[in-house]
Design a protein around this motif. Structure first.
Motif, short mmCIF file in Angstrom:
data_model
loop_
_atom_site.label_atom_id
_atom_site.label_comp_id
_atom_site.label_asym_id
_atom_site.label_seq_id
_atom_site.Cartn_x
_atom_site.Cartn_y
_atom_site.Cartn_z
N ARG A 1 0.86 -1.18 0.00
CA ARG A 1 0.00 0.00 0.00
C ARG A 1 0.89 1.23 0.00
O ARG A 1 1.59 1.51 0.98
N LEU A 2 0.91 1.97 -1.11
CA LEU A 2 1.81 3.10 -1.26
C LEU A 2 1.32 4.30 -0.47
O LEU A 2 0.14 4.63 -0.48
N SER A 3 2.24 4.96 0.21
CA SER A 3 1.86 6.07 1.09
C SER A 3 2.08 7.44 0.46
O SER A 3 1.85 8.46 1.07
N CYS A 4 2.58 7.47 -0.79
CA CYS A 4 2.83 8.74 -1.44
C CYS A 4 1.51 9.39 -1.85
O CYS A 4 0.45 8.78 -1.82
N MET A 5 1.58 10.67 -2.21
CA MET A 5 0.40 11.35 -2.71
C MET A 5 0.05 10.77 -4.07
O MET A 5 0.84 10.80 -5.01
N ASP A 6 -1.14 10.20 -4.19
CA ASP A 6 -1.49 9.44 -5.37
C ASP A 6 -2.25 10.24 -6.41
O ASP A 6 -2.35 9.81 -7.55
N LEU A 7 -2.82 11.40 -6.04
CA LEU A 7 -3.69 12.14 -6.94
C LEU A 7 -3.16 13.53 -7.24
O LEU A 7 -2.63 14.21 -6.35
N GLU A 8 -3.30 13.94 -8.49
CA GLU A 8 -2.95 15.28 -8.92
C GLU A 8 -4.20 15.88 -9.56
O GLU A 8 -4.64 15.42 -10.62
N VAL A 9 -4.79 16.88 -8.93
CA VAL A 9 -6.07 17.43 -9.36
C VAL A 9 -5.84 18.62 -10.28
O VAL A 9 -5.17 19.58 -9.92
N HIS A 10 -6.40 18.56 -11.49
CA HIS A 10 -6.34 19.66 -12.44
C HIS A 10 -7.69 20.35 -12.59
O HIS A 10 -7.77 21.46 -13.10
N ASP A 11 -8.74 19.67 -12.19
CA ASP A 11 -10.10 20.20 -12.25
C ASP A 11 -10.84 19.63 -11.05
O ASP A 11 -10.69 18.44 -10.73
N GLU A 12 -11.63 20.45 -10.37
CA GLU A 12 -12.27 20.02 -9.13
C GLU A 12 -13.17 18.81 -9.33
O GLU A 12 -13.45 18.08 -8.37
N ARG A 13 -13.63 18.58 -10.53
CA ARG A 13 -14.46 17.41 -10.77
C ARG A 13 -13.72 16.11 -10.49
O ARG A 13 -14.32 15.08 -10.20
N PHE A 14 -12.38 16.16 -10.58
CA PHE A 14 -11.59 14.96 -10.35
C PHE A 14 -11.66 14.51 -8.89
O PHE A 14 -11.58 13.31 -8.61
N ARG A 15 -11.81 15.47 -7.98
CA ARG A 15 -11.93 15.08 -6.56
C ARG A 15 -13.15 14.19 -6.35
O ARG A 15 -13.11 13.24 -5.55
N GLY A 16 -14.23 14.50 -7.05
CA GLY A 16 -15.43 13.70 -6.89
C GLY A 16 -15.35 12.32 -7.49
O GLY A 16 -16.20 11.46 -7.22
N LEU A 17 -14.32 12.07 -8.30
CA LEU A 17 -14.14 10.77 -8.92
C LEU A 17 -13.20 9.87 -8.12
O LEU A 17 -12.90 8.75 -8.55
N ASN A 18 -12.74 10.36 -6.98
CA ASN A 18 -11.78 9.60 -6.18
C ASN A 18 -12.16 9.65 -4.70
O ASN A 18 -12.96 10.48 -4.27
N HIS A 19 -11.59 8.74 -3.95
CA HIS A 19 -11.82 8.67 -2.51
C HIS A 19 -10.59 9.19 -1.78
O HIS A 19 -9.47 8.79 -2.09
N GLY A 20 -10.80 10.05 -0.81
CA GLY A 20 -9.68 10.61 -0.06
C GLY A 20 -8.88 9.56 0.68
O GLY A 20 -7.67 9.72 0.90
N SER A 21 -9.52 8.47 1.07
CA SER A 21 -8.84 7.44 1.86
C SER A 21 -8.25 6.32 0.99
O SER A 21 -7.49 5.49 1.50
#
Length: 310
Positions: A3-23
């Protein structure tokens, strides 16, 4: 499973946050391949198969216990895979230079290996099966360019096309003649199958050549393409395999991870993967687990989106 602990997401548009889970975090499920490709998920068996092309084997990841085993070897250098509506594995064979299918009894059927002029296909690369059971695949020369991913050989066709095969009539049609493709690669239909996305990785063979995704309207006959336009350009490495989610967002491999684009072509964001990504597919009982083949390793991450298909 790592389980990788690095930052896995790079957001370029706020809609991308809704397509992923923070945890949710990217997980490395297995490593040890040379060039992994062609993930395909089997919901009835809760497992994923994927190619290790240079090692001439197809691997199997068991979702129930995390184990990995060899599914098929020798495999005639399988590349892309998909499942058809009957739950069978449809494969692109580099060495076999054909599209084949594993039947329910375990036997293998050669579906198509020559074009309408009787010429041997180059080396089928990626494949999708439409809801009408037609089989669409790309046929660049990567599997015959050298002995690394197949057998080196000259192209009998002298060009690289996208094909549509109708299993009822057994007619194979090249659908991209005259459309300017250099090396068609990954392909995927939109959820309603009105659009076909096709990757062109011609930059591998032509200096300054294409490294983009094109999108086409599918004709009313369901067998032709029209109104092609560039959907997205790749500025890191190359696009390769891609899939759509049920809302029409395009999730694609790239040199810097998995990129996600809205249906209008807006770059929404990126899942950071520590190896260049070759392909991906949605899996899991809810089609919300994104499986990722990346150079030597298999990864996955849970997303807040469902694949249009498995």
């Amino acid at each position: 499973i790592l389980r990788l602990s690095c930052m896995d997401l790079e957001v370029h548009d706020e809609r991308f946050r809704g397509l992923n889970h923070g945890s949710a975090r990217l997980e490395k499920l297995w490593t040890g391949g040379r060039w992994l490709e062609g993930p395909a998920y089997f919901p009835a068996g809760k497992y994923l198969v994927y190619s290790d092309i240079p090692n001439d084997r197809v691997m199997r990841f068991d979702e129930t216990d995390g184990s990995v085993s060899v599914f098929l070897t020798p495999a005639r250098n399988h590349n892309g895979h998909t499942t058809d509506r009957q739950g069978r594995l449809v494969s692109c064979e580099h060495q076999g230079r054909c599209i084949s299918r594993v039947e329910h009894d375990g036997s293998t059927t050669n579906i198509v290996s020559r074009n309408s002029d009787g010429q041997q296909l180059n080396s089928p690369n990626d494949v999708v099966v439409k809801s009408d059971d037609s089989i669409w695949f790309t046929d660049p020369t990567y599997g015959i360019d050298s002995d690394y991913e197949g057998d080196a050989a000259p192209s009998e066709i002298g060009a690289s096309h996208v094909y549509c095969y109708d299993p009822s009539s057994r007619v194979l049609r090249a659908v991209t003649i005259g459309l300017g493709f250099v090396k068609p690669n990954g392909l995927a239909f939109s959820p309603d199958e009105s659009l076909l996305y096709i990757v062109d990785t011609g930059a591998t063979h032509v200096p300054g050549g294409p490294k983009h995704i094109r999108v086409f309207n599918v004709g009313e006959d369901g067998r032709t393409l029209k109104d092609g336009r560039i959907f997205a350009l790749c500025d890191v490495g190359l696009f390769d395999g891609l899939r759509c989610d049920q809302d029409g967002n395009v999730w694609t491999s790239a040199g810097d991870g998995v990129r996600c684009y809205a249906p209008d072509g807006t770059f929404l964001g990126r899942i950071v993967v520590p190896e260049p990504v070759s392909n991906l597919c949605f899996g899991g009982p809810k089609r919300n687990r994104l499986y990722i083949t990346a150079t030597s390793s298999l990864y996955s991450i849970y997303v807040n989106a469902r694949g249009a298909t498995w």
